[in-house]
Write a protein that holds these residues in place. Sequence first.
Motif, PDB file in Angstrom:
ATOM      1  N   LYS A   1       0.850  -1.196   0.000  1.00 11.34           N
ATOM      2  CA  LYS A   1       0.000   0.000   0.000  1.00 11.34           C
ATOM      3  C   LYS A   1       0.880   1.239   0.000  1.00 11.34           C
ATOM      4  O   LYS A   1       1.883   1.298   0.720  1.00 11.34           O
ATOM      5  CB  LYS A   1      -0.915   0.006   1.226  1.00 11.34           C
ATOM      6  CG  LYS A   1      -1.820   1.251   1.316  1.00 11.34           C
ATOM      7  CD  LYS A   1      -2.729   1.181   2.552  1.00 11.34           C
ATOM      8  CE  LYS A   1      -1.948   1.361   3.837  1.00 11.34           C
ATOM      9  NZ  LYS A   1      -2.849   1.436   5.032  1.00 11.34           N
TER      10      LYS A   1
ATOM     11  N   TYR B   1      -6.887 -10.941   2.484  1.00 15.15           N
ATOM     12  CA  TYR B   1      -5.906 -10.567   3.493  1.00 15.15           C
ATOM     13  C   TYR B   1      -6.484  -9.452   4.345  1.00 15.15           C
ATOM     14  O   TYR B   1      -6.891  -8.407   3.825  1.00 15.15           O
ATOM     15  CB  TYR B   1      -4.603 -10.096   2.833  1.00 15.15           C
ATOM     16  CG  TYR B   1      -3.551  -9.622   3.819  1.00 15.15           C
ATOM     17  CD1 TYR B   1      -2.652 -10.522   4.377  1.00 15.15           C
ATOM     18  CD2 TYR B   1      -3.458  -8.278   4.188  1.00 15.15           C
ATOM     19  CE1 TYR B   1      -1.685 -10.096   5.274  1.00 15.15           C
ATOM     20  CE2 TYR B   1      -2.499  -7.841   5.082  1.00 15.15           C
ATOM     21  CZ  TYR B   1      -1.618  -8.755   5.636  1.00 15.15           C
ATOM     22  OH  TYR B   1      -0.665  -8.338   6.530  1.00 15.15           O
ATOM     23  N   ASN B   2      -6.527  -9.664   5.659  1.00 17.71           N
ATOM     24  CA  ASN B   2      -7.044  -8.658   6.582  1.00 17.71           C
ATOM     25  C   ASN B   2      -5.884  -7.780   7.058  1.00 17.71           C
ATOM     26  O   ASN B   2      -4.923  -8.266   7.666  1.00 17.71           O
ATOM     27  CB  ASN B   2      -7.720  -9.314   7.788  1.00 17.71           C
ATOM     28  CG  ASN B   2      -8.420  -8.284   8.652  1.00 17.71           C
ATOM     29  OD1 ASN B   2      -7.809  -7.575   9.424  1.00 17.71           O
ATOM     30  ND2 ASN B   2      -9.749  -8.196   8.494  1.00 17.71           N
ATOM     31  N   MET B   3      -5.981  -6.479   6.748  1.00 20.52           N
ATOM     32  CA  MET B   3      -4.881  -5.566   7.054  1.00 20.52           C
ATOM     33  C   MET B   3      -4.702  -5.340   8.553  1.00 20.52           C
ATOM     34  O   MET B   3      -3.618  -4.926   8.995  1.00 20.52           O
ATOM     35  CB  MET B   3      -5.108  -4.228   6.345  1.00 20.52           C
ATOM     36  CG  MET B   3      -4.953  -4.300   4.834  1.00 20.52           C
ATOM     37  SD  MET B   3      -5.281  -2.713   4.018  1.00 20.52           S
ATOM     38  CE  MET B   3      -7.086  -2.737   3.960  1.00 20.52           C
ATOM     39  N   LYS B   4      -5.736  -5.596   9.364  1.00 20.18           N
ATOM     40  CA  LYS B   4      -5.602  -5.406  10.811  1.00 20.18           C
ATOM     41  C   LYS B   4      -5.015  -6.626  11.494  1.00 20.18           C
ATOM     42  O   LYS B   4      -4.132  -6.510  12.358  1.00 20.18           O
ATOM     43  CB  LYS B   4      -6.968  -5.077  11.416  1.00 20.18           C
ATOM     44  CG  LYS B   4      -7.458  -3.671  11.103  1.00 20.18           C
ATOM     45  CD  LYS B   4      -8.744  -3.366  11.864  1.00 20.18           C
ATOM     46  CE  LYS B   4      -9.178  -1.909  11.654  1.00 20.18           C
ATOM     47  NZ  LYS B   4     -10.428  -1.601  12.392  1.00 20.18           N
ATOM     48  N   THR B   5      -5.478  -7.803  11.104  1.00 16.85           N
ATOM     49  CA  THR B   5      -5.055  -9.023  11.809  1.00 16.85           C
ATOM     50  C   THR B   5      -3.948  -9.785  11.090  1.00 16.85           C
ATOM     51  O   THR B   5      -3.275 -10.618  11.695  1.00 16.85           O
ATOM     52  CB  THR B   5      -6.255  -9.969  11.975  1.00 16.85           C
ATOM     53  OG1 THR B   5      -6.680 -10.429  10.674  1.00 16.85           O
ATOM     54  CG2 THR B   5      -7.405  -9.252  12.664  1.00 16.85           C
ATOM     55  N   GLY B   6      -3.790  -9.515   9.781  1.00 13.66           N
ATOM     56  CA  GLY B   6      -2.802 -10.271   9.017  1.00 13.66           C
ATOM     57  C   GLY B   6      -3.275 -11.648   8.596  1.00 13.66           C
ATOM     58  O   GLY B   6      -2.498 -12.425   8.020  1.00 13.66           O
ATOM     59  N   GLU B   7      -4.526 -11.975   8.868  1.00 17.14           N
ATOM     60  CA  GLU B   7      -5.054 -13.294   8.497  1.00 17.14           C
ATOM     61  C   GLU B   7      -5.253 -13.392   6.981  1.00 17.14           C
ATOM     62  O   GLU B   7      -5.663 -12.434   6.326  1.00 17.14           O
ATOM     63  CB  GLU B   7      -6.378 -13.553   9.224  1.00 17.14           C
ATOM     64  CG  GLU B   7      -6.251 -13.663  10.729  1.00 17.14           C
ATOM     65  CD  GLU B   7      -7.606 -13.851  11.407  1.00 17.14           C
ATOM     66  OE1 GLU B   7      -7.626 -14.464  12.486  1.00 17.14           O
ATOM     67  OE2 GLU B   7      -8.610 -13.380  10.839  1.00 17.14           O
TER      68      GLU B   7
ATOM     69  N   ASP C   1     -11.487  -3.569   5.559  1.00 15.20           N
ATOM     70  CA  ASP C   1     -10.125  -3.874   6.006  1.00 15.20           C
ATOM     71  C   ASP C   1      -9.485  -5.005   5.216  1.00 15.20           C
ATOM     72  O   ASP C   1      -8.366  -5.431   5.544  1.00 15.20           O
ATOM     73  CB  ASP C   1     -10.147  -4.269   7.495  1.00 15.20           C
ATOM     74  CG  ASP C   1     -10.547  -3.108   8.396  1.00 15.20           C
ATOM     75  OD1 ASP C   1     -10.229  -1.958   8.031  1.00 15.20           O
ATOM     76  OD2 ASP C   1     -11.183  -3.358   9.433  1.00 15.20           O
ATOM     77  N   ASN C   2     -10.166  -5.509   4.201  1.00 14.04           N
ATOM     78  CA  ASN C   2      -9.686  -6.679   3.481  1.00 14.04           C
ATOM     79  C   ASN C   2      -9.188  -6.342   2.078  1.00 14.04           C
ATOM     80  O   ASN C   2      -9.828  -5.578   1.339  1.00 14.04           O
ATOM     81  CB  ASN C   2     -10.796  -7.722   3.369  1.00 14.04           C
ATOM     82  CG  ASN C   2     -11.166  -8.315   4.718  1.00 14.04           C
ATOM     83  OD1 ASN C   2     -10.281  -8.733   5.471  1.00 14.04           O
ATOM     84  ND2 ASN C   2     -12.447  -8.337   5.038  1.00 14.04           N
TER      85      ASN C   2
ATOM     86  N   THR D   1       3.469   0.475   2.867  1.00 12.70           N
ATOM     87  CA  THR D   1       3.249  -0.660   3.762  1.00 12.70           C
ATOM     88  C   THR D   1       3.302  -1.934   2.945  1.00 12.70           C
ATOM     89  O   THR D   1       2.512  -2.130   2.018  1.00 12.70           O
ATOM     90  CB  THR D   1       1.886  -0.563   4.467  1.00 12.70           C
ATOM     91  OG1 THR D   1       1.804   0.685   5.167  1.00 12.70           O
ATOM     92  CG2 THR D   1       1.701  -1.711   5.442  1.00 12.70           C
TER      93      THR D   1
ATOM     94  N   TYR E   1       2.689  -5.758   2.654  1.00  8.95           N
ATOM     95  CA  TYR E   1       1.933  -6.832   3.295  1.00  8.95           C
ATOM     96  C   TYR E   1       2.494  -8.218   2.981  1.00  8.95           C
ATOM     97  O   TYR E   1       1.940  -9.226   3.418  1.00  8.95           O
ATOM     98  CB  TYR E   1       0.463  -6.760   2.871  1.00  8.95           C
ATOM     99  CG  TYR E   1      -0.218  -5.491   3.345  1.00  8.95           C
ATOM    100  CD1 TYR E   1      -0.456  -5.275   4.705  1.00  8.95           C
ATOM    101  CD2 TYR E   1      -0.603  -4.505   2.446  1.00  8.95           C
ATOM    102  CE1 TYR E   1      -1.071  -4.109   5.149  1.00  8.95           C
ATOM    103  CE2 TYR E   1      -1.224  -3.339   2.873  1.00  8.95           C
ATOM    104  CZ  TYR E   1      -1.450  -3.145   4.233  1.00  8.95           C
ATOM    105  OH  TYR E   1      -2.055  -1.996   4.672  1.00  8.95           O
TER     106      TYR E   1
END
Length: 680
Positions: free
Chosen positions: A13, A58-64, A44-45, A22, A24
Amino acid sequence: MFVGTYPGGKVFKYDPLTSKVTDYGRMIGAVSQEYIRSLAVIGDNIYSGTGHGQIVRYNMKTGEKEDIAKSINEPGHIYDLEKVDDRYLFARFELSSNGYIYDTQEKKWLDVTVPNVRGLHVEEQSLNNKIYFMSTDNKLRTVDLSTLKIEDTGIEYESGFRGVDWVEFNTPELPGKSLVTINFSGYVTIINLETKKVTRLPSLVQSTPTVMQAIEKGPDGNFYISGMQTAKGAQYNPVTGKVTSFNLGQADSMAPLGDKMLMGVYPSGDIRAYDPALPPSDTNPEKLFVLGESQNRIKTISSGGGKAFIGSIPFYGELGGALTVYDPQAEGEKYKVFRNVVQDQSVVGLAYKDGKVYGSTSITGGLGADPTAEEAKIFVWDVKNEKKISEISLNVEGIEKPNLIGELSIGPDGLLWGAVKNAIFALDPETLNVVKSKKIYPDGVLPADAWGSIDLKWSNGLLYADFTGGNLTAIDPKTLDSKKITNAYSFSIGDDGDIYYSLGSNRTLLYKIEVDPISKIKPIHITNSSFEMPLMNGTVPGWTSMFAADSEVQYSLSGEQYSKGIQSLKLVDASHKKSVALMSTPVKVNPGDVLKAETRLYLKEGLSSLMLRYFDSNGKEISSTPVHTEAGYNSWQPVTITAKAPERATSAKVLAYSTAYATTTSYYDNVKLSKLILKK
C-alpha cells in the motif's frame, strides 16, 4: 494505492499524503514466481486475484489470510477482480471465462456461474441491483444480484470494458444512464441503455507507433512485422517501401509455409496464415487452429517437407511445452500436438532435414512455474512415425547444464547449427556429435534469458546469430571468427542480403544495414520484352495467356500508351471474379540465383500486378513473389521484384496480371529480367 506484483506475488500500500509504503508480503509464497493479477479492497480486506487459481483475502488489521476461491476449484489467472456496491466481488477466471460473484458480508459465493465473461472490468455500482458485463460474443448482458438471473440487453459492443462507469448526459440523444468505456485503441464509447445505441467518439490522444515484436521475411520477399501487445501486424515491401497493416495480435514467431506466412499469436496460442496474394481482411490472416494442450506462447515455427513444425511454451504456472506438426494437405485432422516431447521442458528451437525434426528446449515453462529439469536438451523427432527417436545433453566445451539451447538451423554444409548462452556449435545430424564449437562472447557478459532462443539466419556464406541482449553477430562458419554488428531486438535478412532489424532501445523504427552490395548485374533475355512484335493468331509472341479472354477480361497490344517503342501490353479486367494474366517464356535458373524483374507500368484505374514465379523440373510452381500496385495513376512508373530461387528451382517466368479480386485498366512496357551477382 494498492499494488500487486510479479514475480514476488506481493501486495503493498502506498499513501500519497505521507509517502508511506506498507508491505503486506507475499499472498501465497509457495513458488518462486507468483502473480498478483487483480486486486480489490473492501473495508479492512484486500482481495488478491492470483495466477494460481487462488483469491486470497488478506485482513490488514489481523494479518489473516484465506483462499476464498478454494471451493471454485478452477486453475489459472483470476484475470479480473472487481468490487461492486462496495460489497460484492465479480471475479473472472481467464482459462474458462467463467465469472463468479462473492458476497463479502455473508462471506459466501452466490449460487451462480456466469459463463462467457469478457474482460477486463465491470462497473463499481450496480443498476437496479444488476451488474452489467460484456460476453465473449460481444453482447452486453446482466446478472441480477437478487434473482441471479442472467439476461441479454440486446446491445452489442465489439470489445471488453477497459474501465467503465455510469454517466448521465441528460440530452435527448442520451437519456437516462449510459455506460462509458474505452477500448484498446483509445476510442471512447458510450452505451445508452434506453436507446440501445452505441456511440464511438474519436480518440482523445494521438496514436503512437507500435513496438515491434518479430520481423520475418515472407515467401513473397516482403517482411512481416508483428507488434507487442497490439492488435496489428504489418507487411513491408523493401523495394517500394510500402507498409500494409492488418489485424493480427501479438505474434511471437512467424515463418513461411509454401506461398503463405504462418504466425503464432499470444496469448491464445493460435496459428494464423497470411496470404500475400490477397488483400488484408477479416479472413486474411486466417485463423487456422488453436494449439490447446495448455500452450499459449508460440516460440518457434519451422517448415520442411510441406509441413510446419511449431514449438511452444505452456500457460502460466505450468510446465511442459509442445511440438506441433501442421500438414495443410492432410486429410481430416491437419495438426497434432505432442506435449512433453522432453518432459517438463518448452520447445524453443526447431530445424528440419530429411524427414527428421531437430528440436532444442528450455527448462523454463510458463511464468510462475518453477523448473524441475536441470538442463536443456536436444531431441530428434521422426516425422513419419510421429515419435521421438533421440534426446541428448549438449556437450559443448565450457558450457555445463545450460538452462536454454537456442534456435537450430541446418547450415549449407549440412551440419546442425545452434547457439547456447555465449557459444556457437555445429553437430553431425546423424550422430549428434559436436563437430565444432566456440565461445563467441566471454562468460558473464551476456544477460540470462529464460526463453530468448538465439535466432539464427544464413546469408552469403555467413551465419548471423542474435545473442541475448540484442547482440547481433556475424560468424564465419568455417573459422568461427565473429564480429558484433549491432544491438538488434529482432532481425531478418532480405533477398538482397541486407539486414532489417529493430533496435532494443527503439522498437518502433525499422532499420537497415546494407550487406554485400551487388558487384554485377547480368541481363536475361525475355522474348518480346517491349511488346513490339505484332500479334500472331491473336496471341502475344513470347507470352502465354493463363486464362480465357471474354467481354470482361481482355489483353491486347495497344498504341494508346507506351514508354518505349510504339506500343505496350494492355490489360482490361472489369470483373471481381475473373483474372487476366500473361506469362513470359521460361528462363533457366539454379537454386540460390537472385533474379530481379522490372517493368514500366501505366495504371489508368484499379489495381494491377507483377509477379516473379519459380518452377521445378516438372514445371510445377515452387514459389511466387507478387507486387500489387494501386497508386500513381495516369503516369509511367517503375515496378520491381527481387526474389531468390528456392531449392529445386530450374526455371522462372514473369507475369503481368490482374488478380481475381481486383479490376484494372493498365499498360505494361519494357519488361526486364536480370540475375544479380553478389559480391563475395
